[in-house]
Write a protein that holds these residues in place. Structure first.
Motif, PDB file in Angstrom:
ATOM      1  N   ALA A  30       0.759  -1.183   0.025  1.00 16.96           N
ATOM      2  CA  ALA A  30       0.017  -0.079  -0.040  1.00 16.96           C
ATOM      3  C   ALA A  30       0.814   1.260  -0.258  1.00 16.96           C
ATOM      4  O   ALA A  30       0.560   2.187  -0.773  1.00 16.96           O
ATOM      5  CB  ALA A  30      -0.982  -0.023   1.209  1.00 16.96           C
ATOM      6  N   ASN A  31       1.918   1.287   0.833  1.00 15.94           N
ATOM      7  CA  ASN A  31       2.833   2.462   0.861  1.00 15.94           C
ATOM      8  C   ASN A  31       3.591   2.587  -0.600  1.00 15.94           C
ATOM      9  O   ASN A  31       3.757   3.408  -0.953  1.00 15.94           O
ATOM     10  CB  ASN A  31       3.917   2.193   2.086  1.00 15.94           C
ATOM     11  N   ALA A  32       3.997   1.578  -1.017  1.00 15.17           N
ATOM     12  CA  ALA A  32       4.642   1.600  -2.358  1.00 15.17           C
ATOM     13  C   ALA A  32       3.817   2.055  -3.512  1.00 15.17           C
ATOM     14  O   ALA A  32       4.399   2.780  -4.232  1.00 15.17           O
ATOM     15  CB  ALA A  32       5.340   0.015  -2.727  1.00 15.17           C
ATOM     16  N   ARG A  38      10.691   3.961  -2.503  1.00 17.49           N
ATOM     17  CA  ARG A  38      11.146   4.498  -1.310  1.00 17.49           C
ATOM     18  C   ARG A  38      10.414   4.293  -0.276  1.00 17.49           C
ATOM     19  O   ARG A  38      10.787   4.078   0.987  1.00 17.49           O
ATOM     20  CB  ARG A  38      11.725   6.224  -1.560  1.00 17.49           C
ATOM     21  N   ALA A  39       8.920   4.835  -0.261  1.00 17.73           N
ATOM     22  CA  ALA A  39       7.909   4.442   0.692  1.00 17.73           C
ATOM     23  C   ALA A  39       7.795   3.309   1.120  1.00 17.73           C
ATOM     24  O   ALA A  39       7.930   2.794   2.467  1.00 17.73           O
ATOM     25  CB  ALA A  39       6.656   5.350   0.482  1.00 17.73           C
ATOM     26  N   GLY A  40       7.851   2.174   0.323  1.00 16.09           N
ATOM     27  CA  GLY A  40       7.746   0.859   0.343  1.00 16.09           C
ATOM     28  C   GLY A  40       8.783   0.321   1.175  1.00 16.09           C
ATOM     29  O   GLY A  40       8.633  -0.539   2.331  1.00 16.09           O
ATOM     30  N   LEU A  41       9.934   0.935   0.758  1.00 21.50           N
ATOM     31  CA  LEU A  41      11.369   0.338   1.424  1.00 21.50           C
ATOM     32  C   LEU A  41      11.099   0.785   2.851  1.00 21.50           C
ATOM     33  O   LEU A  41      11.583   0.288   3.719  1.00 21.50           O
ATOM     34  CB  LEU A  41      12.514   0.746   0.775  1.00 21.50           C
ATOM     35  N   ILE A 101      -5.926  -4.370  -3.047  1.00 19.70           N
ATOM     36  CA  ILE A 101      -5.091  -3.687  -1.859  1.00 19.70           C
ATOM     37  C   ILE A 101      -5.181  -2.276  -2.284  1.00 19.70           C
ATOM     38  O   ILE A 101      -4.313  -1.616  -3.334  1.00 19.70           O
ATOM     39  CB  ILE A 101      -3.588  -4.264  -2.030  1.00 19.70           C
ATOM     40  N   ARG A 102      -5.746  -1.416  -1.485  1.00 21.29           N
ATOM     41  CA  ARG A 102      -5.846   0.212  -1.821  1.00 21.29           C
ATOM     42  C   ARG A 102      -4.612   0.794  -1.338  1.00 21.29           C
ATOM     43  O   ARG A 102      -3.834   0.250  -0.396  1.00 21.29           O
ATOM     44  CB  ARG A 102      -7.084   0.618  -1.083  1.00 21.29           C
TER      45      ARG A 102
END
Length: 212
Positions: A30-32, A38-41, A101-102
């Protein structure tokens, strides 16, 4: 069972646990999707720190048991094995499918990291899990408990990075793979369930042999 064999068994079980679609995996994707790789990591890094926290907590709990009532460790070993079998049966009987997945709301890398860490640390199922699984693998005969916990913590973080990090880098593709192939997610869940049962039986048998 030697210490190296014990670590390999833990690694196999750990890998099976982490690849089963769940809250941590969905949080990373969701963050990626919203903030990019970078957000996903960053979310992955937070989850990794939460995993290390649970490892240390499990080691501290086992150390306390050995200091206060050593015989309770054997009770936890067999109770934990029974709980792992129950988890395994539940996974085999269930059909894990994942809907869409939102994407998460846009946020900074620090927020993604912090939320990943807090989500992992506050997961109530994780506490039940560590006190069921860790007595199976952290044993006094393998040396200092802190060194065993350190190795297990590093292994946990490494597997989380490999799985969740890859999903973060894949972003949209990983979402499609998970949400678009329910047969694969069902197979993963049932394979993990069988793995839980097998490891639980093996560790309980090894524990019983040490009592004789």
């Amino acid at each position: 069972m030697t210490y190296v064999e014990n670590l390999w068994l833990f690694f196999v079980l750990l890998s099976g646990i982490i690849i089963v679609p769940g809250m941590d995996m969905f949080f990373v994707i969701a963050n990626a999707l919203t903030g990019g790789r970078r957000a996903g990591l960053s979310a992955t890094a937070g989850i990794m720190l939460g995993g290390v926290y649970h490892t240390l907590l499990g080691a501290i709990g086992i150390s306390a048991l050995l200091a206060i009532a050593p015989w309770l460790l054997n009770v936890m070993l067999f109770a934990g094995a029974a709980y792992m079998i129950w988890i395994g049966v539940t996974l085999i009987k269930s059909a894990i499918t994942v809907g869409a997945i939102r994407a998460a709301r846009p946020s900074s890398l620090w927020i993604a990291f912090r939320q990943g860490m807090i989500t992992c640390m506050l997961n109530p199922k994780a506490y039940l899990f560590i006190f069921a699984v860790y007595p199976q693998f952290i044993r006094p005969q393998y040396g200092p408990l802190w060194s065993q916990a350190l190795v297990m913590g590093i292994m946990t973080a490494a597997v989380q990075l490999a799985v969740y990090g890859a999903l973060a880098l894949a972003a949209g593709t990983s979402r499609t793979l998970i949400t678009g192939n329910p047969t694969a997610t069902i197979f993963i869940g049932r394979a993990a369930g069988a793995l839980f049962i097998g490891v639980a039986l093996l560790t309980a048998w090894q524990g019983a042999r040490t009592l004789n």
